[in-house]
Design an enzyme around this catalytic site. Structure first.
Site, PDB file in Angstrom:
ATOM      1  CB  CYS A 112     -12.675  21.833  19.529  1.00  0.00           C
ATOM      2  SG  CYS A 112     -13.331  23.161  18.520  1.00  0.00           S
ATOM      3  CD  GLU A 113     -10.040  15.579  19.855  1.00  0.00           C
ATOM      4  OE1 GLU A 113      -9.021  14.991  20.259  1.00  0.00           O
ATOM      5  OE2 GLU A 113     -11.021  15.000  19.377  1.00  0.00           O
ATOM      6  CE1 TYR A 142      -1.612   4.408  13.480  1.00  0.00           C
ATOM      7  CE2 TYR A 142      -1.523   5.988  11.687  1.00  0.00           C
ATOM      8  CZ  TYR A 142      -2.095   4.883  12.278  1.00  0.00           C
ATOM      9  OH  TYR A 142      -3.138   4.253  11.655  1.00  0.00           O
ATOM     10  NE  ARG A 153       0.577   7.448   8.393  1.00  0.00           N
ATOM     11  CZ  ARG A 153       1.807   7.589   8.779  1.00  0.00           C
ATOM     12  NH1 ARG A 153       2.425   8.734   8.615  1.00  0.00           N
ATOM     13  NH2 ARG A 153       2.452   6.598   9.346  1.00  0.00           N
ATOM     14  N   GLY A 186       0.851  -1.192   0.000  1.00  0.00           N
ATOM     15  CA  GLY A 186       0.000   0.000   0.000  1.00  0.00           C
ATOM     16  C   GLY A 186       0.882   1.236   0.000  1.00  0.00           C
ATOM     17  CE1 TYR A 215      -3.324   2.293   5.103  1.00  0.00           C
ATOM     18  CE2 TYR A 215      -0.994   2.770   4.827  1.00  0.00           C
ATOM     19  CZ  TYR A 215      -2.046   1.880   4.769  1.00  0.00           C
ATOM     20  OH  TYR A 215      -1.821   0.587   4.376  1.00  0.00           O
TER      21      TYR A 215
HETATM   22  N1  LLP Z   1      -2.212  -6.171   3.745  1.00  0.00           N
HETATM   23  C1  LLP Z   1      -2.891  -6.162   4.896  1.00  0.00           C
HETATM   24  C2  LLP Z   1      -3.593  -7.371   5.322  1.00  0.00           C
HETATM   25  C3  LLP Z   1      -2.912  -5.006   5.695  1.00  0.00           C
HETATM   26  O1  LLP Z   1      -3.580  -5.008   6.835  1.00  0.00           O
HETATM   27  C4  LLP Z   1      -2.213  -3.850   5.257  1.00  0.00           C
HETATM   28  C5  LLP Z   1      -2.215  -2.623   6.053  1.00  0.00           C
HETATM   29  C6  LLP Z   1      -1.532  -3.908   4.028  1.00  0.00           C
HETATM   30  C7  LLP Z   1      -1.550  -5.084   3.307  1.00  0.00           C
HETATM   31  C8  LLP Z   1      -0.781  -2.740   3.469  1.00  0.00           C
HETATM   32  O2  LLP Z   1       0.260  -2.318   4.286  1.00  0.00           O
HETATM   33  P1  LLP Z   1       1.293  -1.187   3.753  1.00  0.00           P
HETATM   34  O3  LLP Z   1       2.018  -1.784   2.569  1.00  0.00           O
HETATM   35  O4  LLP Z   1       0.508  -0.008   3.356  1.00  0.00           O
HETATM   36  O5  LLP Z   1       2.172  -0.919   4.895  1.00  0.00           O
HETATM   37  N2  LLP Z   1      -2.950   3.685   9.033  1.00  0.00           N
HETATM   38  C9  LLP Z   1      -1.596   3.232   9.270  1.00  0.00           C
HETATM   39  C10 LLP Z   1      -1.265   2.013   8.462  1.00  0.00           C
HETATM   40  C11 LLP Z   1      -2.201   0.863   8.712  1.00  0.00           C
HETATM   41  C12 LLP Z   1      -1.894  -0.338   7.873  1.00  0.00           C
HETATM   42  C13 LLP Z   1      -2.962  -1.361   7.989  1.00  0.00           C
HETATM   43  N3  LLP Z   1      -2.782  -2.525   7.194  1.00  0.00           N
HETATM   44  C14 LLP Z   1      -0.630   4.380   8.970  1.00  0.00           C
HETATM   45  O6  LLP Z   1      -1.076   5.445   8.568  1.00  0.00           O
HETATM   46  O7  LLP Z   1       0.577   4.239   9.181  1.00  0.00           O
END
Ligand code: LLP
Length: 412
Positions: free
Chosen positions: A357-358, A330, A326, A289, A386
């Site tokens: 308002c936070e 995080y 983010r 992703g 994201y």
């Molecule tokens: N496959 C599965 C089963 C997943 O749960 C995820 C991400 C991906 C692939 C893709 O992961 P990536 O290649 O994007 O790292 N909101 C968080 C990230 C949450 C990721 C959730 N799962 C952030 O902004 O860092």
């Protein structure tokens, strides 16, 4: 590179002579209405092709993890490039189908699939459901029986590795809710045998976390998965797919992306080795992703006020945690790139904060920037993954706009 400065202006496009680049300011709708995500579609394509090349030589499909950014235009572009998608809800499957991703290129992950979602996925004829528990497998079997069809399934392993990332985004550690460890195998085998008319076991899948840089942890997880694949074979289940998930990180602190492309190559080598060790007949699936789309996006926001208190100097902007969660969630540190660099060298340390308002509503803290004024435009970098996908209308604000730039032109 998606964004860089030329003559004090933030540009979008590749920093090379042949690729046209344009000033970000020149592609914005005028007059300024609200925050906007600007994406460099060519950067996404470059990264997709780099991963494709890295996996060259083995049968593979890149399943873009669309939770990172499910904009229809972006999905349509991935579909045209021949990518598949990894989805986690009926909503995502619907969006993928609408963007013309073929059903046989859609995989369905996620820990809490409802009956309705499973029925929808099976009826749509998707490639595989990535199963997270034995109870889910039983549910899939009973729905497949009801529909009179055979469900292609893969099993998500929890390899129990610690990828050293933010605790909220580790997923392959034993304390996480995701996947199954080897103790689940006897039960899985027994369900597969008793429901063989309705279940077609295709492969194993894993995803150990997000924002990862340590490829050795990947190697460990892949090795464990390959070992379990062999156990399935030993029990007479000839799996023909291996899904190694996503998770490759981007370095938010710098604009240097050399590391990321090197990582894509190393990851490809590792994946190819895994497939070869299984005899080469297995289709390799990946679910990236962030590494594909993260660098492409810039969240542009306008300074409404500056405010100096006894403790801080704030740049108060019209975007915030509701558009890019983010930093608040995080403690992520995104670079702040003014769309125009000031002519003078004077600078200040700002907290860039939003209208919510936070006090968790900040986009960046303690960043050194040239003098800011009402109307100054700031780009929050590397917000393609994201960002919009996690945006909300909290405090009843509007969602931001989104535009795509390719070849120096706005294409949406
Ligand atoms: N496959 C599965 C089963 C997943 O749960 C995820 C991400 C991906 C692939 C893709 O992961 P990536 O290649 O994007 O790292 N909101 C968080 C990230 C949450 C990721 C959730 N799962 C952030 O902004 O860092």
């Amino acid at each position: 590179m998606a964004y860089f400065y030329r003559d004090g202006k933030l540009m979008i496009g590749a920093n090379s002579v042949t690729d046209p680049a344009v000033a970000v300011e020149s592609v914005l709708p005028t007059p300024w209405r609200k925050p906007i995500y600007v994406y460099d579609l060519d950067d996404v394509e470059r990264r997709y092709q780099a991963m494709n090349r890295a996996l060259d030589g083995v049968k593979h499909t890149i399943h873009y993890a669309m939770k990172a950014n499910s904009n229809p235009l972006l999905l349509g572009h991935f579909a045209q490039l021949g990518a598949g998608v990894d989805t986690v809800s009926a909503g995502e499957i619907t969006r993928a189908l609408a963007a013309k991703v073929p059903p046989k290129k859609i995989i369905f992950s996620g820990v809490a699939k409802t009956k309705a979602e499973i029925e929808f996925a099976l009826t749509a004829g998707i490639k595989q459901i990535n199963v997270e528990s034995t109870a889910e497998l039983e549910r899939i079997a009973s729905i497949a029986r009801k529909l009179g069809l055979k469900a292609d399934v893969a099993f998500r392993l929890n390899p129990d590795v610690n990828p050293q990332t933010h605790p909220y985004i580790t997923t392959g550690f034993r304390e996480n809710k995701f996947g199954m460890d080897e103790s689940f195998l006897p039960q899985l085998f027994s369900i597969l045998k008793s429901e063989q008319q309705w279940l077609n076991p295709r492969g194993l899948t894993m995803h150990i976390g997000s924002l990862l840089f340590d490829l050795e942890v990947f190697r460990e997880a892949i090795e464990k998965t390959v070992a379990v694949h062999r156990r399935f074979q030993a029990h007479g289940f000839n799996l023909d797919r291996l899904d190694i998930g996503g998770g490759l990180g981007i370095r938010y602190e710098t604009d240097d992306t050399t590391d990321e492309f090197a990582m894509i190559e190393a990851y490809g080598r590792m994946a190819r080795e895994a497939v070869t060790s299984l005899g080469g007949e297995v289709e390799l699936l990946t679910e990236p992703g962030r590494i594909l789309v993260g660098r492409s996006g810039l969240l542009v926001t306008e300074v409404q006020y500056t405010k100096a208190t006894s403790a801080k100097l704030f740049a108060i902007v019209d975007s915030g945690m509701h558009h890019l969660l983010r930093p608040a969630l995080y403690s992520a540190k995104h670079r702040v790139l003014p769309l125009s660099l000031p002519g003078t060298s004077s600078s200040h340390i700002y907290d860039v904060v939003g209208p919510i308002c936070e006090s968790s509503d900040f986009l960046a803290k303690d960043v050194r920037l040239g003098e800011l004024y009402q109307g100054s435009l700031l780009g929050i970098a590397d917000a393609g993954a994201y960002g919009f996908a996690m945006a909300s209308c909290y405090n009843s604000h509007e969602l931001p706009d989104e535009i795509f730039v390719s070849d120096g032109r706005v294409i949406s």
